[in-house]
Motif scaffolding. Structure first.
Motif, PDB file in Angstrom:
ATOM      1  N   ALA A 264      -5.345   4.307  -0.474  1.00 23.20           N
ATOM      2  CA  ALA A 264      -4.197   3.472  -0.109  1.00 23.20           C
ATOM      3  C   ALA A 264      -3.653   3.877   1.256  1.00 23.20           C
ATOM      4  CB  ALA A 264      -3.103   3.571  -1.179  1.00 23.20           C
ATOM      5  N   ARG A 265      -3.561   5.176   1.494  1.00 28.22           N
ATOM      6  CA  ARG A 265      -3.083   5.657   2.791  1.00 28.22           C
ATOM      7  C   ARG A 265      -4.028   5.243   3.915  1.00 28.22           C
ATOM      8  NH1 ARG A 265      -0.031  10.610   4.976  1.00 28.22           N
ATOM      9  NH2 ARG A 265       0.956  10.330   2.965  1.00 28.22           N
TER      10      ARG A 265
ATOM     11  N   LEU B 278       0.825  -1.209   0.000  1.00 29.03           N
ATOM     12  CA  LEU B 278       0.000   0.000   0.000  1.00 29.03           C
ATOM     13  C   LEU B 278       0.860   1.261   0.000  1.00 29.03           C
ATOM     14  CD1 LEU B 278      -2.756  -1.239   2.427  1.00 29.03           C
ATOM     15  CD2 LEU B 278      -3.133  -0.513   0.045  1.00 29.03           C
TER      16      LEU B 278
ATOM     17  N   ARG C  57      -3.688   1.585   4.613  1.00 31.65           N
ATOM     18  CA  ARG C  57      -2.421   1.331   5.316  1.00 31.65           C
ATOM     19  C   ARG C  57      -2.540   1.723   6.786  1.00 31.65           C
ATOM     20  NH1 ARG C  57       1.652   4.747   6.135  1.00 31.65           N
ATOM     21  NH2 ARG C  57       0.966   6.157   4.496  1.00 31.65           N
TER      22      ARG C  57
ATOM     23  N   LEU D 261       2.194   1.644  -3.483  1.00 33.98           N
ATOM     24  CA  LEU D 261       1.124   2.115  -4.366  1.00 33.98           C
ATOM     25  C   LEU D 261       0.903   3.614  -4.182  1.00 33.98           C
ATOM     26  CD1 LEU D 261      -1.242   1.689  -6.340  1.00 33.98           C
ATOM     27  CD2 LEU D 261      -2.635   1.027  -4.348  1.00 33.98           C
ATOM     28  N   GLU D 262       0.829   4.045  -2.935  1.00 34.46           N
ATOM     29  CA  GLU D 262       0.631   5.472  -2.673  1.00 34.46           C
ATOM     30  C   GLU D 262       1.795   6.292  -3.230  1.00 34.46           C
ATOM     31  OE1 GLU D 262      -0.023   8.692   0.925  1.00 34.46           O
ATOM     32  OE2 GLU D 262       0.319   6.596   1.453  1.00 34.46           O
TER      33      GLU D 262
ATOM     34  N   LEU E 289      -1.425  -7.769  -3.171  1.00 36.41           N
ATOM     35  CA  LEU E 289      -2.751  -7.165  -3.160  1.00 36.41           C
ATOM     36  C   LEU E 289      -3.610  -7.655  -4.313  1.00 36.41           C
ATOM     37  CD1 LEU E 289      -1.968  -3.442  -2.287  1.00 36.41           C
ATOM     38  CD2 LEU E 289      -3.220  -5.074  -0.901  1.00 36.41           C
TER      39      LEU E 289
END
Length: 90
Positions: free
Chosen positions: A57-58, A27, A61, A30-31, A79
């Motif tokens: 995503a944040r 995550l 996480r 991804l962010e 994921l």
């Protein structure tokens, strides 16, 4: 605590700590990737989507970082495989 989702069940099983760690790392990556794309001047409609995805995503996480897990490390999926398996269910 009663598990409501497949992910909650998997986090509670042996290897849940390793799964949580792996998902947190994915995550975060991804962010970072989305924020990098946003900094590279995306078109307006893509920028809005990237912003929403980065925020999601944040948030995911942050939830995982506080989620209690137990068990020894085990194999962890990425994921895509985790969400693909939940989408294929009727």
């Amino acid at each position: 605590m009663t598990a409501l989702t497949e992910l909650e069940e998997r986090l509670a099983q042996p290897g849940g700590a390793a799964l949580r760690t792996e998902l947190i790392q994915q995550l975060a990556a991804l962010e970072d990737r989305l924020r990098g794309q946003m900094a590279a001047s995306l078109p307006r409609d893509e920028f809005a989507n990237a912003t929403a995805l980065a925020q999601a995503a944040r948030a995911a996480r942050e939830v995982l970082e506080t989620w209690p897990v137990t068990g020894p490390p085990g194999q962890t999926p990425d994921l895509q495989s985790l969400f693909a398996s939940s989408r294929s269910k009727p």
